[in-house]
Design an enzyme around this catalytic site. Structure first.
Site, PDB file in Angstrom:
ATOM      1  N   HIS A 129       1.103  -1.094  -0.099  1.00  7.68           N
ATOM      2  CA  HIS A 129       0.078   0.020   0.046  1.00  7.68           C
ATOM      3  C   HIS A 129       0.851   1.396   0.007  1.00  7.68           C
ATOM      4  CE1 HIS A 129      -3.602  -2.128   1.003  1.00  7.68           C
ATOM      5  NE2 HIS A 129      -2.948  -2.890   1.754  1.00  7.68           N
ATOM      6  N   PRO A 130       0.552   2.329  -0.496  1.00 13.09           N
ATOM      7  CA  PRO A 130       1.199   3.623  -0.526  1.00 13.09           C
ATOM      8  C   PRO A 130       0.881   4.201   0.854  1.00 13.09           C
ATOM      9  CG  PRO A 130      -1.050   3.790  -1.633  1.00 13.09           C
ATOM     10  CD  PRO A 130      -0.787   2.294  -1.459  1.00 13.09           C
ATOM     11  N   ALA A 145      -9.593   3.481   2.826  1.00 13.55           N
ATOM     12  CA  ALA A 145      -9.593   4.657   2.568  1.00 13.55           C
ATOM     13  C   ALA A 145     -10.813   5.009   1.365  1.00 13.55           C
ATOM     14  CB  ALA A 145      -8.506   5.391   1.815  1.00 13.55           C
ATOM     15  N   GLU A 154      -7.905   3.168  -4.076  1.00 12.90           N
ATOM     16  CA  GLU A 154      -8.681   3.330  -2.846  1.00 12.90           C
ATOM     17  C   GLU A 154      -8.387   4.926  -2.293  1.00 12.90           C
ATOM     18  OE1 GLU A 154      -6.801   0.615  -3.079  1.00 12.90           O
ATOM     19  OE2 GLU A 154      -8.143  -0.886  -3.345  1.00 12.90           O
TER      20      GLU A 154
END
Length: 178
Positions: free
Chosen positions: A67-68, A118, A84
């Site tokens: 994930h970032p 998110a 997301e």
């Protein structure tokens, strides 16, 4: 693609799709032990069972690395456009900086990046959640993060498979286990 089409994929391609849903090699390996899946409910139920009962912190943390960081504009722009976290990309620079600072404090405290489902959350809400979760113990936060990862996995399943094929699933199955 629907579940029938997914079930006809070769093992390597199916495993890649599952890895895109949840970046844990062990989880994917366990999922592939049941491939092909009889129906969407079986896919979701098995996914949840192995995530909570057979995966470990090592597996959960591995998935978090895919994930970032919330607020990492460069990463969001280059790798995750339309993902997301799309609402973060439109946030003011001051809010992005606050997210970066809070995420650094979170990572320093817990040893992994802030994981939140998110989808549909504006950047300001993610910042509030980040601050709220910074007071948790490491054990509490790991449990929350693994629950958020599972919610993200379910959303990614829905994106992978046709929405219409998910009509039989109850909304309660798409909520966190924690």
């Amino acid at each position: 693609m629907n579940l029938s089409a997914f079930n006809t994929l070769d093992q390597e391609t199916a495993a890649k799709h599952l890895f895109d849903c949840c970046g844990s090699q062990h989880w994917v390996s366990l999922m592939m032990d049941r491939f092909p899946f009889g129906n969407e409910k079986a896919l979701v139920d098995f996914s949840e069972k192995i995530w909570y009962d057979q995966c470990t912190e090592i597996d959960w943390r591995e998935s978090f690395t895919h994930h970032p960081k919330i607020g990492d504009v460069k990463s969001l722009t280059e790798k995750f456009a339309g993902s997301e976290q799309a609402s973060v990309g439109t946030a003011p620079a001051q809010l992005i900086e606050a997210l970066l600072q809070a995420n650094k404090a979170y990572e320093d405290k817990f040893g992994f990046i802030f994981i939140v489902c998110a989808t549909g959350k504006p950047a300001a809400e993610m910042l509030r959640l980040l601050h709220d979760r910074l007071v948790n113990s490491r054990e509490e936060e790991l449990a929350i993060a693994m629950g958020e990862q599972h919610k993200i996995t379910l959303i990614r399943f829905r994106k992978l498979l046709d929405e219409a094929s998910w009509q039989s699933l109850k909304q309660s199955q798409l909520t966190t286990h924690v």
